[in-house]
Design a protein around this motif. Sequence first.
Motif, PDB file in Angstrom:
ATOM      1  N   ASP A 123     -21.882   3.774  -9.746  1.00 48.81           N
ATOM      2  CA  ASP A 123     -23.420   3.634  -9.055  1.00 48.81           C
ATOM      3  C   ASP A 123     -23.531   4.633  -8.102  1.00 48.81           C
ATOM      4  O   ASP A 123     -23.342   4.293  -6.858  1.00 48.81           O
ATOM      5  N   LEU A 124     -23.960   5.894  -8.669  1.00 43.64           N
ATOM      6  CA  LEU A 124     -24.360   6.925  -7.767  1.00 43.64           C
ATOM      7  C   LEU A 124     -25.115   6.701  -6.710  1.00 43.64           C
ATOM      8  O   LEU A 124     -25.260   7.237  -5.308  1.00 43.64           O
ATOM      9  N   LEU A 125     -26.357   5.894  -6.847  1.00 47.36           N
ATOM     10  CA  LEU A 125     -27.475   5.568  -6.018  1.00 47.36           C
ATOM     11  C   LEU A 125     -26.594   4.545  -4.839  1.00 47.36           C
ATOM     12  O   LEU A 125     -26.919   5.001  -3.636  1.00 47.36           O
ATOM     13  N   ALA A 126     -25.918   3.767  -5.110  1.00 40.30           N
ATOM     14  CA  ALA A 126     -25.104   2.793  -4.249  1.00 40.30           C
ATOM     15  C   ALA A 126     -24.137   3.664  -3.446  1.00 40.30           C
ATOM     16  O   ALA A 126     -24.265   3.403  -2.301  1.00 40.30           O
ATOM     17  N   LEU A 127     -23.445   4.703  -3.827  1.00 39.61           N
ATOM     18  CA  LEU A 127     -22.532   5.609  -3.105  1.00 39.61           C
ATOM     19  C   LEU A 127     -23.296   6.180  -2.329  1.00 39.61           C
ATOM     20  O   LEU A 127     -23.259   6.289  -1.195  1.00 39.61           O
ATOM     21  N   GLN A 128     -24.351   6.945  -2.534  1.00 44.12           N
ATOM     22  CA  GLN A 128     -25.071   7.922  -1.732  1.00 44.12           C
ATOM     23  C   GLN A 128     -26.055   7.163  -0.559  1.00 44.12           C
ATOM     24  O   GLN A 128     -25.951   7.427   0.641  1.00 44.12           O
ATOM     25  N   ALA A 129     -26.546   6.006  -0.710  1.00 42.70           N
ATOM     26  CA  ALA A 129     -27.464   5.160  -0.023  1.00 42.70           C
ATOM     27  C   ALA A 129     -26.179   4.317   1.033  1.00 42.70           C
ATOM     28  O   ALA A 129     -26.592   4.711   2.057  1.00 42.70           O
ATOM     29  N   GLY A 130     -25.233   4.332   0.387  1.00 48.37           N
ATOM     30  CA  GLY A 130     -24.171   3.649   1.468  1.00 48.37           C
ATOM     31  C   GLY A 130     -23.496   4.811   2.192  1.00 48.37           C
ATOM     32  O   GLY A 130     -23.183   4.536   3.403  1.00 48.37           O
ATOM     33  N   HIS A 131     -23.546   5.839   1.634  1.00 41.78           N
ATOM     34  CA  HIS A 131     -22.816   6.879   2.504  1.00 41.78           C
ATOM     35  C   HIS A 131     -23.474   7.425   3.542  1.00 41.78           C
ATOM     36  O   HIS A 131     -23.184   7.554   4.765  1.00 41.78           O
ATOM     37  N   LEU A 132     -25.106   7.163   3.517  1.00 38.62           N
ATOM     38  CA  LEU A 132     -25.866   7.730   4.255  1.00 38.62           C
ATOM     39  C   LEU A 132     -25.874   6.363   5.495  1.00 38.62           C
ATOM     40  O   LEU A 132     -26.130   6.626   6.918  1.00 38.62           O
TER      41      LEU A 132
END
Length: 450
Positions: A123-132
């Motif tokens: 889930d690339l969205l979850a990864l990026q949102a979580g990373h931020l």
Amino acid sequence: MTIRDARGEPVSAASTASLAAFEAALAQFNTYMDDPVATIDTALAEQPDFVMGHVLKAELMISAWERSMSGAIRSTCDSLATLRDKANARERGHIAAIAAWADGDWAGYKRQLDLVCMEHPRDLLALQAGHLSDFYHGDRENLRGRVARALPSWSADLPGYSYVLGMLAFGLEEAGDYGRAEETGRHALALQPDDGWAQHAVAHVLEMQARQPEAIAFMEAGAGRWGRPGNAFAFHNWWHTALYNLDQGRIDRALEIYDTCIRPAPSEMQLELVDAVAFLWRLHLRGIDVGDRWTGIAEIYARTGEEGFYVFNDMHAMMAYAATGRHGDADRLLAEVERQALARGTNGDMARAVGLPVIAAVHAFGRGDFAGATDLLLPIRTRTYPFGGSHAQRDIVQRTLIEAAHRAGRTALATGLLQERVFLKPACPFSWNWLERVRGGNDSAVRAVA
């Protein structure tokens, strides 16, 4: 048949058109290009029950991490609540995370996204949102760990793989693993030269290793890609470039970058204000007069109503007030942060742990109470990470402490802190010059710049 996105993750109730718009908006988010909210809004206009469309929109707005977005995020939460029964498990995880953020439970938001990533590592969205969100919490372990946990589920043929590597590179850098961070970041750039986040990860490595001449060349050479029109992250990469020049003593070039690339227009976006202040405050600590560059920034902070929302932003607002002598605004902001330190929610936790003493110290510095500023900062100088930002950004607290100690006449303390600094970054000429100035007992001469 289950509908799946380009990485094989399940999506509920998507049409061919809405899923294509989702992928286009997600790609814009990955690259920080153009307006992904507008892109996904076109899909939602055609298909109002597109759950992942609403999820993406909310995650995009959350990534700004400012109060001005709260109303729209809450509205999207309401829309998602009516669609929850249509959502799959992955989407319900996002919905729970977004609701937690809207309620001020940012730590809960971060945890919920962790769970989504565990179940759906592609889930690339979850990864990026979580990373931020890890960045906004100063969570260096999870900046690395979140992506490291997901990486075995990725391969080079999956759309977005290079962006995952760019996130991993930044996490490795913040965890102090500079060799692997640089190698991973450069690999990401080889796969996707336009990846501003991977460029940013390598920029942080070069900053932490004080490789400023090499860093200037690296950033300038890639500016046509990461700094192209429409890139919403370019201002921050230019900020890094300006800091390299500043620490090399190239003040005129640093100011040129500030005026043309960091703050070419009076934006009210908090992320852009933070970088503007962080640059100008470094000059302020050195006694350099920057003309009227501070004025508009302080006025924006005073009128936008963001005070008390995120204490890391409040620190920068206090610096703008301190630099411009807006003591009434400074008093009001300090009182608000004191209230936040008694409040529930993640920002309250951040204020208690770090934000209040740092902001009180900047307030004291602005009033000329350098001894008071020193006493407030010294006990927390090694534990400022809980209120967010990167090592490079939080370095402004260390710089303020050293300058406060010097101006307070605590020469041994300022000297010791600078000796530690040059030990860690022996190639940085700015730190050596600062140490020489402090040892000599000299105050920096005020220099006016155009």
